[in-house]
Motif scaffolding. Structure first.
Motif, PDB file in Angstrom:
ATOM      1  N   THR A  82       0.832  -1.209   0.000  1.00  0.00           N
ATOM      2  CA  THR A  82       0.000   0.000   0.000  1.00  0.00           C
ATOM      3  C   THR A  82       0.869   1.262   0.000  1.00  0.00           C
ATOM      4  O   THR A  82       0.455   2.298  -0.506  1.00  0.00           O
ATOM      5  CB  THR A  82      -0.930   0.038   1.228  1.00  0.00           C
ATOM      6  OG1 THR A  82      -0.139  -0.242   2.384  1.00  0.00           O
ATOM      7  CG2 THR A  82      -2.027  -0.978   1.118  1.00  0.00           C
ATOM      8  N   GLU A  83       2.070   1.153   0.540  1.00  0.00           N
ATOM      9  CA  GLU A  83       2.947   2.315   0.604  1.00  0.00           C
ATOM     10  C   GLU A  83       3.507   2.636  -0.785  1.00  0.00           C
ATOM     11  O   GLU A  83       3.517   3.783  -1.226  1.00  0.00           O
ATOM     12  CB  GLU A  83       4.082   1.996   1.579  1.00  0.00           C
ATOM     13  CG  GLU A  83       4.978   3.161   1.904  1.00  0.00           C
ATOM     14  CD  GLU A  83       6.251   2.704   2.621  1.00  0.00           C
ATOM     15  OE1 GLU A  83       7.184   3.512   2.673  1.00  0.00           O
ATOM     16  OE2 GLU A  83       6.316   1.534   3.082  1.00  0.00           O
ATOM     17  N   TRP A  84       3.977   1.596  -1.484  1.00  0.00           N
ATOM     18  CA  TRP A  84       4.593   1.805  -2.807  1.00  0.00           C
ATOM     19  C   TRP A  84       3.581   1.694  -3.938  1.00  0.00           C
ATOM     20  O   TRP A  84       3.920   1.903  -5.094  1.00  0.00           O
ATOM     21  CB  TRP A  84       5.723   0.779  -3.026  1.00  0.00           C
ATOM     22  CG  TRP A  84       6.949   1.053  -2.216  1.00  0.00           C
ATOM     23  CD1 TRP A  84       7.098   2.014  -1.254  1.00  0.00           C
ATOM     24  CD2 TRP A  84       8.208   0.369  -2.305  1.00  0.00           C
ATOM     25  NE1 TRP A  84       8.373   1.959  -0.737  1.00  0.00           N
ATOM     26  CE2 TRP A  84       9.067   0.971  -1.367  1.00  0.00           C
ATOM     27  CE3 TRP A  84       8.675  -0.677  -3.088  1.00  0.00           C
ATOM     28  CZ2 TRP A  84      10.382   0.543  -1.190  1.00  0.00           C
ATOM     29  CZ3 TRP A  84       9.976  -1.108  -2.917  1.00  0.00           C
ATOM     30  CH2 TRP A  84      10.821  -0.500  -1.979  1.00  0.00           C
ATOM     31  N   LYS A  85       2.352   1.297  -3.585  1.00  0.00           N
ATOM     32  CA  LYS A  85       1.288   1.130  -4.587  1.00  0.00           C
ATOM     33  C   LYS A  85       1.748   0.224  -5.743  1.00  0.00           C
ATOM     34  O   LYS A  85       1.681   0.576  -6.925  1.00  0.00           O
ATOM     35  CB  LYS A  85       0.817   2.477  -5.118  1.00  0.00           C
ATOM     36  CG  LYS A  85       0.420   3.451  -4.005  1.00  0.00           C
ATOM     37  CD  LYS A  85      -0.854   4.178  -4.326  1.00  0.00           C
ATOM     38  CE  LYS A  85      -1.328   5.108  -3.208  1.00  0.00           C
ATOM     39  NZ  LYS A  85      -1.047   4.689  -1.840  1.00  0.00           N
ATOM     40  N   SER A  86       2.242  -0.934  -5.352  1.00  0.00           N
ATOM     41  CA  SER A  86       2.724  -1.905  -6.332  1.00  0.00           C
ATOM     42  C   SER A  86       2.603  -3.311  -5.750  1.00  0.00           C
ATOM     43  O   SER A  86       2.610  -3.475  -4.529  1.00  0.00           O
ATOM     44  CB  SER A  86       4.190  -1.625  -6.649  1.00  0.00           C
ATOM     45  OG  SER A  86       4.690  -2.615  -7.543  1.00  0.00           O
ATOM     46  N   TYR A  87       2.507  -4.285  -6.626  1.00  0.00           N
ATOM     47  CA  TYR A  87       2.711  -5.660  -6.168  1.00  0.00           C
ATOM     48  C   TYR A  87       4.201  -5.896  -6.001  1.00  0.00           C
ATOM     49  O   TYR A  87       5.001  -5.476  -6.845  1.00  0.00           O
ATOM     50  CB  TYR A  87       2.144  -6.659  -7.184  1.00  0.00           C
ATOM     51  CG  TYR A  87       0.646  -6.765  -7.123  1.00  0.00           C
ATOM     52  CD1 TYR A  87       0.032  -7.529  -6.128  1.00  0.00           C
ATOM     53  CD2 TYR A  87      -0.156  -6.076  -8.030  1.00  0.00           C
ATOM     54  CE1 TYR A  87      -1.352  -7.605  -6.048  1.00  0.00           C
ATOM     55  CE2 TYR A  87      -1.540  -6.150  -7.953  1.00  0.00           C
ATOM     56  CZ  TYR A  87      -2.128  -6.912  -6.957  1.00  0.00           C
ATOM     57  OH  TYR A  87      -3.498  -6.992  -6.874  1.00  0.00           O
ATOM     58  N   ASN A  88       4.571  -6.532  -4.921  1.00  0.00           N
ATOM     59  CA  ASN A  88       5.952  -6.975  -4.707  1.00  0.00           C
ATOM     60  C   ASN A  88       5.934  -8.502  -4.713  1.00  0.00           C
ATOM     61  O   ASN A  88       5.180  -9.112  -3.964  1.00  0.00           O
ATOM     62  CB  ASN A  88       6.487  -6.495  -3.348  1.00  0.00           C
ATOM     63  CG  ASN A  88       6.659  -4.987  -3.292  1.00  0.00           C
ATOM     64  OD1 ASN A  88       6.547  -4.306  -4.304  1.00  0.00           O
ATOM     65  ND2 ASN A  88       6.915  -4.478  -2.109  1.00  0.00           N
ATOM     66  N   ASN A  89       6.776  -9.098  -5.541  1.00  0.00           N
ATOM     67  CA  ASN A  89       6.692 -10.553  -5.724  1.00  0.00           C
ATOM     68  C   ASN A  89       7.873 -11.293  -5.105  1.00  0.00           C
ATOM     69  O   ASN A  89       8.984 -10.757  -5.051  1.00  0.00           O
ATOM     70  CB  ASN A  89       6.711 -10.907  -7.213  1.00  0.00           C
ATOM     71  CG  ASN A  89       5.515 -10.359  -7.967  1.00  0.00           C
ATOM     72  OD1 ASN A  89       4.852  -9.432  -7.512  1.00  0.00           O
ATOM     73  ND2 ASN A  89       5.243 -10.944  -9.115  1.00  0.00           N
ATOM     74  N   CYS A  90       7.608 -12.540  -4.724  1.00  0.00           N
ATOM     75  CA  CYS A  90       8.686 -13.500  -4.508  1.00  0.00           C
ATOM     76  C   CYS A  90       8.191 -14.879  -4.936  1.00  0.00           C
ATOM     77  O   CYS A  90       7.006 -15.058  -5.219  1.00  0.00           O
ATOM     78  CB  CYS A  90       9.221 -13.475  -3.092  1.00  0.00           C
ATOM     79  SG  CYS A  90       8.012 -13.463  -1.816  1.00  0.00           S
ATOM     80  N   TYR A  91       9.108 -15.833  -5.014  1.00  0.00           N
ATOM     81  CA  TYR A  91       8.797 -17.115  -5.649  1.00  0.00           C
ATOM     82  C   TYR A  91       9.368 -18.273  -4.844  1.00  0.00           C
ATOM     83  O   TYR A  91      10.429 -18.140  -4.219  1.00  0.00           O
ATOM     84  CB  TYR A  91       9.381 -17.135  -7.073  1.00  0.00           C
ATOM     85  CG  TYR A  91       8.826 -16.015  -7.923  1.00  0.00           C
ATOM     86  CD1 TYR A  91       7.623 -16.163  -8.591  1.00  0.00           C
ATOM     87  CD2 TYR A  91       9.489 -14.789  -8.003  1.00  0.00           C
ATOM     88  CE1 TYR A  91       7.086 -15.119  -9.348  1.00  0.00           C
ATOM     89  CE2 TYR A  91       8.964 -13.737  -8.749  1.00  0.00           C
ATOM     90  CZ  TYR A  91       7.766 -13.910  -9.417  1.00  0.00           C
ATOM     91  OH  TYR A  91       7.239 -12.880 -10.145  1.00  0.00           O
ATOM     92  N   LEU A  92       8.645 -19.392  -4.880  1.00  0.00           N
ATOM     93  CA  LEU A  92       9.093 -20.595  -4.178  1.00  0.00           C
ATOM     94  C   LEU A  92       9.222 -21.756  -5.154  1.00  0.00           C
ATOM     95  O   LEU A  92       8.328 -21.957  -5.986  1.00  0.00           O
ATOM     96  CB  LEU A  92       8.056 -21.031  -3.135  1.00  0.00           C
ATOM     97  CG  LEU A  92       8.072 -20.364  -1.772  1.00  0.00           C
ATOM     98  CD1 LEU A  92       7.335 -19.052  -1.858  1.00  0.00           C
ATOM     99  CD2 LEU A  92       7.409 -21.265  -0.763  1.00  0.00           C
ATOM    100  N   VAL A  93      10.314 -22.496  -5.020  1.00  0.00           N
ATOM    101  CA  VAL A  93      10.466 -23.761  -5.732  1.00  0.00           C
ATOM    102  C   VAL A  93      10.472 -24.847  -4.656  1.00  0.00           C
ATOM    103  O   VAL A  93      11.343 -24.854  -3.780  1.00  0.00           O
ATOM    104  CB  VAL A  93      11.792 -23.804  -6.527  1.00  0.00           C
ATOM    105  CG1 VAL A  93      11.920 -25.129  -7.281  1.00  0.00           C
ATOM    106  CG2 VAL A  93      11.871 -22.624  -7.495  1.00  0.00           C
TER     107      VAL A  93
END
Ligand SMILES: [Zn+2]
Ligand SMILES: [Zn+2]
Length: 231
Positions: free
Chosen positions: A20-31
């Motif tokens: 909500t602060e950066w108004k963006s989705y922030n992603n990470c990934y799991l294998v």
């Protein structure tokens, strides 16, 4: 706190947090592997409790994480790594020594387990592209991403036609500054070293299919922009 957990491909999951602060989705990934979990990027500290919830939802715990690969050292990609006490954590040395707990043994090109990597050096000096050979997935970090963009109507993991078009249009309209264009173009060419089927970025939509065609379109448009400037 809104976050999405979606399957990208067998054993591989995307998590996208709405910041909500950066108004963006922030992603990470799991294998998910038989002997543990590999994470690509690890979100901001303030999102780490939700990252933990996502990991639990997939039937794993923080202690199962055995390896963390950071695409680069910005806070939204490394802070959550602190939770993974059993993990080896890897970052490129050009991201500086202030990133605690990370090994910075990467060279400019090489292999970590089933991943090939190359230094892109765009967006940040030590930004690295990871390619997961078994799945054909390219992890681009913020070298090429959808920061601040909405997701595709088809969902987090999709063809993302409108996202691709929006990037091309952004480039056409001079969105990448003239000082950044040469570095951006070189980084795009690095993405083309891999036979990617899926592109997982640091922010927003995960693109499925024709990844290199999309990157080639950007290469061509970045070239046009550079030529325009030269005139
Ligand atoms: Zn970044
Ligand atoms: Zn980022």
């Amino acid at each position: 706190m809104d976050f999405l957990v979606d399957k990208v491909k067998d054993r591989i999951y995307a998590i996208a947090f709405w910041d909500t602060e950066w108004k963006s989705y922030n992603n990470c990934y799991l294998v998910l592997e038989e002997d543990g979990v590999i994470m690509i990027d690890s979100c901001k500290a303030e999102h780490s409790k939700y990252l933990l919830q996502a990991i639990h939802r997939l039937g794993k715990t923080a202690d199962d994480v055995k390896l963390v690969l950071a695409t680069h050292g910005h806070e939204d990609h490394v802070e959550g790594a602190e939770m993974f006490k059993n993990a080896k954590k890897i970052i490129h040395p050009k991201e500086g020594e202030e990133i605690g707990e990370f090994d910075d043994e990467l060279s400019d090109q090489g292999v970590v387990g089933e991943f090939d990597y190359m230094l892109a050096g765009y967006h940040s000096p030590g930004s690295v592209i990871y390619y997961h050979r078994p799945s054909g997935i390219l992890f681009t970090g913020d070298v090429l991403c959808f920061f601040g963009d909405p997701l595709s109507k088809e969902g987090l993991v999709s063809e993302g036609k409108e996202l691709r078009q929006a990037w091309v249009d952004y480039l056409k309209s001079g969105g990448v500054s003239s000082s950044d264009l040469p570095g951006f173009l070189e980084a795009l060419k690095i993405l083309l070293h891999f036979q990617s089927e899926i592109m997982c970025t640091g922010h927003g939509g995960v693109l499925v299919g024709e990844v290199n065609e999309f990157v080639e379109e950007l290469v061509s448009e970045a070239g046009n922009q550079l030529n325009l400037e030269a005139k």
